[in-house]
Scaffold this motif. Structure first.
Motif, short mmCIF file in Angstrom:
data_model
loop_
_atom_site.label_atom_id
_atom_site.label_comp_id
_atom_site.label_asym_id
_atom_site.label_seq_id
_atom_site.Cartn_x
_atom_site.Cartn_y
_atom_site.Cartn_z
N ILE A 1 -87.99 -47.01 73.30
CA ILE A 1 -86.98 -47.76 74.38
C ILE A 1 -87.46 -47.70 75.79
CG2 ILE A 1 -84.60 -47.27 75.24
CD1 ILE A 1 -84.18 -45.85 72.60
N PHE A 2 -87.53 -48.89 76.39
CA PHE A 2 -88.19 -48.98 77.50
C PHE A 2 -87.51 -49.96 78.35
CE2 PHE A 2 -89.51 -52.78 75.53
CZ PHE A 2 -90.00 -53.86 76.55
N CYS B 1 -94.90 -49.38 66.56
CA CYS B 1 -93.43 -48.95 66.99
C CYS B 1 -92.52 -50.23 67.05
CB CYS B 1 -93.31 -48.22 68.19
SG CYS B 1 -94.64 -46.84 68.42
N ASP B 2 -91.12 -50.00 66.60
CA ASP B 2 -90.08 -50.99 67.00
C ASP B 2 -89.73 -50.71 68.47
OD1 ASP B 2 -90.18 -52.27 64.47
OD2 ASP B 2 -89.20 -50.40 63.69
N LEU B 3 -89.26 -51.84 69.13
CA LEU B 3 -88.96 -51.69 70.38
C LEU B 3 -87.32 -52.24 70.94
CD1 LEU B 3 -91.95 -54.05 71.85
CD2 LEU B 3 -91.91 -51.78 71.72
N ALA B 4 -87.14 -51.42 71.86
CA ALA B 4 -85.59 -51.46 72.39
C ALA B 4 -85.59 -51.56 73.81
CB ALA B 4 -84.63 -50.32 71.62
N GLY B 5 -84.53 -52.12 74.24
CA GLY B 5 -84.04 -51.98 75.62
C GLY B 5 -82.93 -52.62 76.14
N TYR B 6 -82.54 -52.92 77.26
CA TYR B 6 -81.56 -53.22 77.63
C TYR B 6 -81.57 -54.85 78.37
CZ TYR B 6 -76.52 -53.76 79.67
OH TYR B 6 -75.39 -54.16 80.04
N LYS C 1 -94.61 -58.87 65.42
CA LYS C 1 -94.65 -58.26 64.15
C LYS C 1 -93.66 -57.22 64.21
CE LYS C 1 -99.20 -59.05 62.52
NZ LYS C 1 -100.61 -58.51 62.09
N ARG C 2 -93.09 -56.66 65.41
CA ARG C 2 -92.20 -55.57 65.56
C ARG C 2 -90.88 -55.88 65.38
NH1 ARG C 2 -95.25 -52.87 63.36
NH2 ARG C 2 -93.76 -51.25 63.49
N LYS C 3 -89.97 -55.11 65.29
CA LYS C 3 -88.36 -55.35 65.38
C LYS C 3 -87.86 -54.99 66.74
CE LYS C 3 -87.60 -54.46 60.29
NZ LYS C 3 -88.74 -54.36 60.21
N PHE C 4 -87.16 -55.60 67.11
CA PHE C 4 -86.48 -55.64 68.65
C PHE C 4 -84.93 -55.34 68.63
CE2 PHE C 4 -89.71 -59.30 69.39
CZ PHE C 4 -90.72 -58.37 69.54
N ILE C 5 -84.50 -54.42 69.27
CA ILE C 5 -83.16 -54.01 69.46
C ILE C 5 -82.69 -54.00 71.04
CG2 ILE C 5 -81.17 -52.39 69.34
CD1 ILE C 5 -82.89 -50.65 67.12
N ASP C 6 -81.82 -55.14 71.18
CA ASP C 6 -81.42 -55.27 72.63
C ASP C 6 -80.19 -54.74 72.73
OD1 ASP C 6 -80.69 -56.51 75.02
OD2 ASP C 6 -81.92 -58.11 74.94
N VAL C 7 -79.97 -53.72 73.43
CA VAL C 7 -78.62 -53.07 73.63
C VAL C 7 -77.63 -53.77 74.43
CG1 VAL C 7 -77.76 -50.89 74.40
CG2 VAL C 7 -79.78 -50.56 73.33
N GLN C 8 -78.06 -54.53 75.40
CA GLN C 8 -77.38 -55.36 76.01
C GLN C 8 -76.46 -56.55 74.97
OE1 GLN C 8 -78.46 -58.98 78.48
NE2 GLN C 8 -77.82 -57.76 80.20
#
Length: 255
Positions: free
Chosen positions: A11-12, A88-93, A118-125
């Motif tokens: 998470i960055f 790593c998968d990635l997440a952020g706002y 190639k990674r999965k992205f989670i966008d909390v926003q």
């Protein structure tokens, strides 16, 4: 609720010289690495952008030119950073539309080969906007019942994003505690490039998502209007967008 992870999740948050993905630079990067066993590792880095920080940008995050004058350039830390992010998968706002595309640009400028696509992205926003359209500070207050201190500092925003994501999983029963689900749920389109200028259609073919050829296949457009490729290469598009268009062009040559 703790995250159900198969791969480490980073998470960055970025603080930058501005909002232009193609031309602005990172000046601060903070990330929290969450392992499947629940272990957490955090790191915050200041970066010398090699360009002046506009006063209007400093007014938002408080970082001045002198604060990063002795910091390393992104190019000097890129390889070590890529090692931390690898696998790593990635997440952020708002990360799908800004942080991930800009980070990918910095890696490309540094000539560091890391395939973030190639990674999965989670966008909390995106999850937040689909459920309760607000800002990160409001999201933190809504989900975590507290006031976000030091908003617009990368470290505070990174930690707040993590806390909000966990609280969202606790609140919404229809949101699965699964990175693949969260990645799909927090994406509006299936981007072929990080900037969202090119998207995939139902047949996994690249389609322009802007301009006069919006909705048309990239391969078809390059065939009927070869000059459009040159216009893109000379235009103010991100390096990754240009790379994706070039790959489509090369692929058509090899057929």
């Amino acid at each position: 609720m703790q995250l159900n992870l198969k791969n480490p999740l980073i998470i960055f948050d970025l603080e930058t010289t501005g909002m232009n993905i193609a031309t602005d630079r990172i000046i601060e990067l903070s990330y929290l690495k969450i392992y499947p066993n629940g272990k957490e590792e955090g790191k915050t880095l200041r970066v010398n952008p090699g360009m002046p920080i506009p006063p209007e940008t400093t007014a938002i995050h408080g970082i001045k030119d002198e604060d990063v004058a002795s910091a390393p350039t992104f190019g000097s830390i890129a390889k070590n950073l890529a090692k931390d992010f690898e696998g790593c998968d990635l997440a952020g706002y708002n990360s799908n539309r800004f942080d991930i595309p800009l980070l990918a640009e910095e890696f490309l400028r540094a000539d560091v080969d890391i395939d973030l696509m190639k990674r999965k992205f989670i966008d909390v926003q995106t999850i937040f906007y689909k459920k309760e359209p607000r800002t990160l500070s409001a999201a933190y207050k809504f989900y975590c019942e507290g006031d976000l201190e030091n908003a617009h500092s990368a470290e505070a925003d990174t930690r707040a994003t993590y806390e909000v994501l966990k609280a969202q999983l606790d609140r919404y029963e229809d949101i699965k505690n699964d990175v693949s689900f969260l990645s799909k749920y927090s994406a509006f389109t299936r981007n072929a490039d990080f900037a969202g200028r090119i998207v995939f259609d139902d047949n996994e073919e690249e389609v322009f998502n802007f301009g006069k050829y919006k909705g048309q296949k990239v391969a078809d457009v390059l065939k009927k209007d070869p000059g459009y490729y040159g216009w893109i290469m000379q235009g103010d598009f991100t390096l990754h967008t240009k790379k994706v268009v070039t790959n489509v062009k090369l692929r058509s040559f090899n057929k």
